[in-house]
Design a protein around this motif. Structure first.
Motif, PDB file in Angstrom:
ATOM      1  N   ILE A  77       0.864  -1.179   0.000  1.00 42.94           N
ATOM      2  CA  ILE A  77       0.000   0.000   0.000  1.00 42.94           C
ATOM      3  C   ILE A  77       0.898   1.225   0.000  1.00 42.94           C
ATOM      4  O   ILE A  77       1.611   1.479   0.983  1.00 42.94           O
ATOM      5  N   PHE A  78       0.895   1.969  -1.122  1.00 42.43           N
ATOM      6  CA  PHE A  78       1.639   3.220  -1.134  1.00 42.43           C
ATOM      7  C   PHE A  78       0.696   4.329  -0.703  1.00 42.43           C
ATOM      8  O   PHE A  78      -0.321   4.598  -1.362  1.00 42.43           O
ATOM      9  N   LEU A  79       1.028   4.983   0.402  1.00 46.50           N
ATOM     10  CA  LEU A  79       0.124   5.939   1.031  1.00 46.50           C
ATOM     11  C   LEU A  79       0.679   7.358   0.929  1.00 46.50           C
ATOM     12  O   LEU A  79       1.801   7.636   1.345  1.00 46.50           O
ATOM     13  N   ALA A  80      -0.134   8.262   0.383  1.00 50.52           N
ATOM     14  CA  ALA A  80       0.194   9.688   0.331  1.00 50.52           C
ATOM     15  C   ALA A  80      -0.844  10.428   1.155  1.00 50.52           C
ATOM     16  O   ALA A  80      -2.041  10.355   0.861  1.00 50.52           O
ATOM     17  N   SER A  81      -0.393  11.122   2.189  1.00 53.32           N
ATOM     18  CA  SER A  81      -1.337  11.804   3.073  1.00 53.32           C
ATOM     19  C   SER A  81      -0.716  13.069   3.641  1.00 53.32           C
ATOM     20  O   SER A  81       0.511  13.225   3.666  1.00 53.32           O
ATOM     21  N   ASP A  82      -1.580  13.960   4.119  1.00 53.19           N
ATOM     22  CA  ASP A  82      -1.113  15.219   4.705  1.00 53.19           C
ATOM     23  C   ASP A  82      -1.037  15.165   6.224  1.00 53.19           C
ATOM     24  O   ASP A  82      -0.738  16.173   6.861  1.00 53.19           O
ATOM     25  N   LEU A  83      -1.303  13.994   6.827  1.00 51.10           N
ATOM     26  CA  LEU A  83      -1.275  13.864   8.282  1.00 51.10           C
ATOM     27  C   LEU A  83      -0.499  12.616   8.708  1.00 51.10           C
ATOM     28  O   LEU A  83      -0.688  11.540   8.132  1.00 51.10           O
ATOM     29  N   ASP A  84       0.323  12.760   9.739  1.00 56.45           N
ATOM     30  CA  ASP A  84       1.057  11.617  10.273  1.00 56.45           C
ATOM     31  C   ASP A  84       0.110  10.592  10.890  1.00 56.45           C
ATOM     32  O   ASP A  84       0.394   9.388  10.875  1.00 56.45           O
ATOM     33  N   GLU A  85      -1.011  11.062  11.439  1.00 58.72           N
ATOM     34  CA  GLU A  85      -1.969  10.151  12.063  1.00 58.72           C
ATOM     35  C   GLU A  85      -2.521   9.138  11.069  1.00 58.72           C
ATOM     36  O   GLU A  85      -2.832   7.996  11.435  1.00 58.72           O
ATOM     37  N   VAL A  86      -2.644   9.540   9.820  1.00 58.09           N
ATOM     38  CA  VAL A  86      -3.139   8.628   8.787  1.00 58.09           C
ATOM     39  C   VAL A  86      -2.127   7.512   8.550  1.00 58.09           C
ATOM     40  O   VAL A  86      -2.492   6.333   8.440  1.00 58.09           O
ATOM     41  N   ILE A  87      -0.850   7.888   8.457  1.00 56.38           N
ATOM     42  CA  ILE A  87       0.212   6.889   8.279  1.00 56.38           C
ATOM     43  C   ILE A  87       0.179   5.881   9.425  1.00 56.38           C
ATOM     44  O   ILE A  87       0.245   4.660   9.217  1.00 56.38           O
ATOM     45  N   GLU A  88       0.080   6.391  10.646  1.00 57.38           N
ATOM     46  CA  GLU A  88       0.081   5.523  11.829  1.00 57.38           C
ATOM     47  C   GLU A  88      -1.115   4.578  11.836  1.00 57.38           C
ATOM     48  O   GLU A  88      -0.985   3.391  12.179  1.00 57.38           O
ATOM     49  N   GLU A  89      -2.285   5.078  11.464  1.00 61.89           N
ATOM     50  CA  GLU A  89      -3.487   4.230  11.463  1.00 61.89           C
ATOM     51  C   GLU A  89      -3.372   3.124  10.428  1.00 61.89           C
ATOM     52  O   GLU A  89      -3.722   1.964  10.692  1.00 61.89           O
ATOM     53  N   PHE A 130      -2.627  -2.511   8.708  1.00 61.73           N
ATOM     54  CA  PHE A 130      -2.122  -3.362   7.629  1.00 61.73           C
ATOM     55  C   PHE A 130      -0.675  -3.803   7.807  1.00 61.73           C
ATOM     56  O   PHE A 130      -0.191  -4.618   7.015  1.00 61.73           O
ATOM     57  N   GLY A 131       0.019  -3.267   8.817  1.00 57.42           N
ATOM     58  CA  GLY A 131       1.396  -3.680   9.078  1.00 57.42           C
ATOM     59  C   GLY A 131       2.423  -2.706   8.546  1.00 57.42           C
ATOM     60  O   GLY A 131       2.249  -2.121   7.466  1.00 57.42           O
ATOM     61  N   ASP A 132       3.508  -2.533   9.307  1.00 54.97           N
ATOM     62  CA  ASP A 132       4.563  -1.591   8.921  1.00 54.97           C
ATOM     63  C   ASP A 132       5.189  -1.944   7.579  1.00 54.97           C
ATOM     64  O   ASP A 132       5.499  -1.062   6.771  1.00 54.97           O
ATOM     65  N   ASN A 133       5.401  -3.204   7.321  1.00 50.14           N
ATOM     66  CA  ASN A 133       6.090  -3.617   6.094  1.00 50.14           C
ATOM     67  C   ASN A 133       5.228  -3.466   4.851  1.00 50.14           C
ATOM     68  O   ASN A 133       5.751  -3.337   3.744  1.00 50.14           O
ATOM     69  N   ARG A 134       3.930  -3.498   5.038  1.00 46.22           N
ATOM     70  CA  ARG A 134       3.035  -3.421   3.883  1.00 46.22           C
ATOM     71  C   ARG A 134       2.752  -1.980   3.473  1.00 46.22           C
ATOM     72  O   ARG A 134       2.492  -1.709   2.289  1.00 46.22           O
ATOM     73  N   VAL A 135       2.794  -1.031   4.395  1.00 44.44           N
ATOM     74  CA  VAL A 135       2.465   0.365   4.106  1.00 44.44           C
ATOM     75  C   VAL A 135       3.740   1.138   3.777  1.00 44.44           C
ATOM     76  O   VAL A 135       4.676   1.193   4.574  1.00 44.44           O
ATOM     77  N   LEU A 136       3.772   1.745   2.593  1.00 45.84           N
ATOM     78  CA  LEU A 136       4.930   2.493   2.115  1.00 45.84           C
ATOM     79  C   LEU A 136       4.581   3.973   1.990  1.00 45.84           C
ATOM     80  O   LEU A 136       3.441   4.334   1.694  1.00 45.84           O
ATOM     81  N   HIS A 137       5.578   4.822   2.183  1.00 39.64           N
ATOM     82  CA  HIS A 137       5.390   6.258   1.974  1.00 39.64           C
ATOM     83  C   HIS A 137       6.760   6.903   1.863  1.00 39.64           C
ATOM     84  O   HIS A 137       7.766   6.359   2.332  1.00 39.64           O
TER      85      HIS A 137
END
Length: 475
Positions: free
Chosen positions: A287-299, A304-311
């Protein structure tokens, strides 16, 4: 030894007490004088705006024509300078790109050779050095024609949603706006005035223009390719774009739309990952995630797991607000947004809501499947449909639309009463708007006009009429 503490305590207080009345009067006069000068300055800008009414208010794409007697090239250079006014008003990177695409398409539909110049914008470099910052992000094209052509046409910076002067992309009767205003939602039967919904044909024509004129600069491309090869190359990739800051919610409300919540994005991605896992056994899902908030990345990482979420490393939240105020950070912020866009275009699926960043991603990759979080079944069918015509036919239709648009009356053809009414509305807006946006926009326009390739024509408000355009187009 003199008691400095006593001097500091007694002298100012006694003096102020003794002369309190004249000091109070002087303070009032000082504030009044400053206020008057400020108001007088605004009035001056407001009245000067009358001369710029056509450029700043009434014409969505003011055009000036400059004849170069030293030029040898018979092709007409079409210079796109949309950064001159809108670029220093907090306009997002993706919005500026969409405006540029609209202008490039207009130039092409008129038979001119487009070239883009970004001299002053929130995502450009140091102002005043004459560089073209478009080439910081994209490969430059036809840059030399500006000086070589006998005739150059300059498209000015301001665009006002105006149904009487439609965008070359505007196809639905009753809709309004330019490409930057188009929405993923179809609001035709929900509000009285609506921006045109994005269609498969819009996507195909925009992608046709992108393929010819918006190739990322080698510097950007190398950075994005390195990230992709190291983290995404052998996976099924879901691109996710999430904007949840308060400003975005306020913007959505202006268009009678309700922004989704974070859990809405999470639920869509969860269903999508389950579907992908069922049909792609053994393949990694990223999952490549682009967001304007750190809270979104953390959620997302918690779900989905640290290894699966990329940014990528980027400014978010308060850090983003802090950097936004620094002109020196402009290119860095632009790089981050552009990198996010290009990495999401490399994904197999795209989860998003209303956003111009999402629009640019959607246009850059015509095969990317859209999962519009706020959409319904009809939106999903429209956004993921195949265009009814190929790009060649869509461009021919765009040329026909632009030719019809030139048959519209010019602003100065209307009555004197309409002129007066417009001027009053302009002055009222410049002097009494709550945010002062109009005044700042006008100041930005004045400040940056010195970089225009049609500076003298714009300064004298010498704008091309439709008949001038028809002559250049051979109509």
């Amino acid at each position: 030894m003199v008691d400095l503490h006593k001097i500091q305590q007694s002298f100012p207080s006694k003096m102020l007490l003794k002369h309190r009345r004249p000091i109070s009067l002087l303070s009032v006069l000082l504030f009044a004088t400053v206020g008057c000068f400020h108001f007088a300055g605004d009035i001056s800008y407001g009245f000067r705006a009358i001369g710029y009414t056509n450029a700043m208010v009434e014409t969505s794409k003011p055009v000036a024509i400059h004849h170069n007697p030293r030029g040898k090239n018979e092709s007409i250079a079409c210079v796109i300078e949309n950064s001159l006014g809108d670029g220093c008003q907090g306009l997002g990177f993706a919005s500026l790109v969409l405006q540029t695409i609209d202008d490039i398409t207009t130039c092409l539909a008129r038979g001119f050779v487009p070239t883009v110049i970004w001299t002053e914008c929130d995502y450009c470099g140091p102002p005043g050095n004459g560089q073209n910052y478009w080439t910081w992000y994209f490969e430059g094209r036809d840059q030399d024609i500006v000086q070589q052509a006998k005739t150059r046409v300059c498209i000015g910076p301001t665009r006002i949603p105006d149904a009487s002067r439609p965008s070359v992309y505007l196809t639905r009767s009753g809709a309004m706006g330019e490409l930057v205003d188009f929405r993923f939602a179809d609001m035709e039967n929900k509000v009285t005035e609506y921006f045109q919904p994005i269609t498969a044909e819009t996507r195909a024509l925009v992608n046709h223009v992108i393929s010819g004129y918006l190739q990322p600069a080698a510097r950007v491309k190398n950075t994005v390719d390195t990230f992709y090869q190291s983290s995404m190359a052998n996976s099924v990739n879901i691109g996710v774009h999430v904007r949840l800051k308060a400003g975005h919610a306020k913007e959505m409300a202006l268009y009678d739309q309700t922004p989704p919540k974070l859990q809405d994005f999470v639920q869509v991605v969860q269903r999508l990952t389950n579907d992908i896992a069922a049909t792609n056994s053994g393949r990694e899902i990223r999952i490549f995630l682009a967001s304007d908030l750190d809270e979104v990345i953390e959620e997302f990482k918690s779900k989905f797991g640290d290894n699966r979420v990329l940014h990528i490393g980027a400014f978010r939240g308060e850090k983003l607000e802090d950097q936004w105020e620094k002109r020196s950070s402009g290119q860095q912020l632009g790089d981050q947004v552009f990198s996010d866009i290009l990495l999401m275009t490399k994904c197999d699926y795209f989860v998003h809501d209303e956003s111009n960043v999402a629009s640019v991603v959607y246009y850059f990759n015509p095969n990317l499947k859209s999962y519009y979080v706020n959409g319904d079944a009809s939106d999903f069918r429209r956004l993921n449909a195949q265009p009814r015509f190929d790009s060649g036919e869509l461009f021919r239709q765009a040329v026909a639309r632009e030719t019809r648009n030139l048959n519209l009356s010019n602003w100065w053809d209307v009555s004197s009463w309409a002129h007066l009414e417009t001027w009053v509305r302009v002055l009222w807006g410049f002097l009494f708007t709550e945010t002062g946006t109009n005044i700042e926009q006008l100041k930005c326009y004045y400040k940056n006009m010195k970089w225009s390739k049609c500076r003298n024509e714009f300064v004298r408000s010498k704008f091309a009429s439709n008949s001038d355009m028809k002559k250049l187009m051979g109509l």
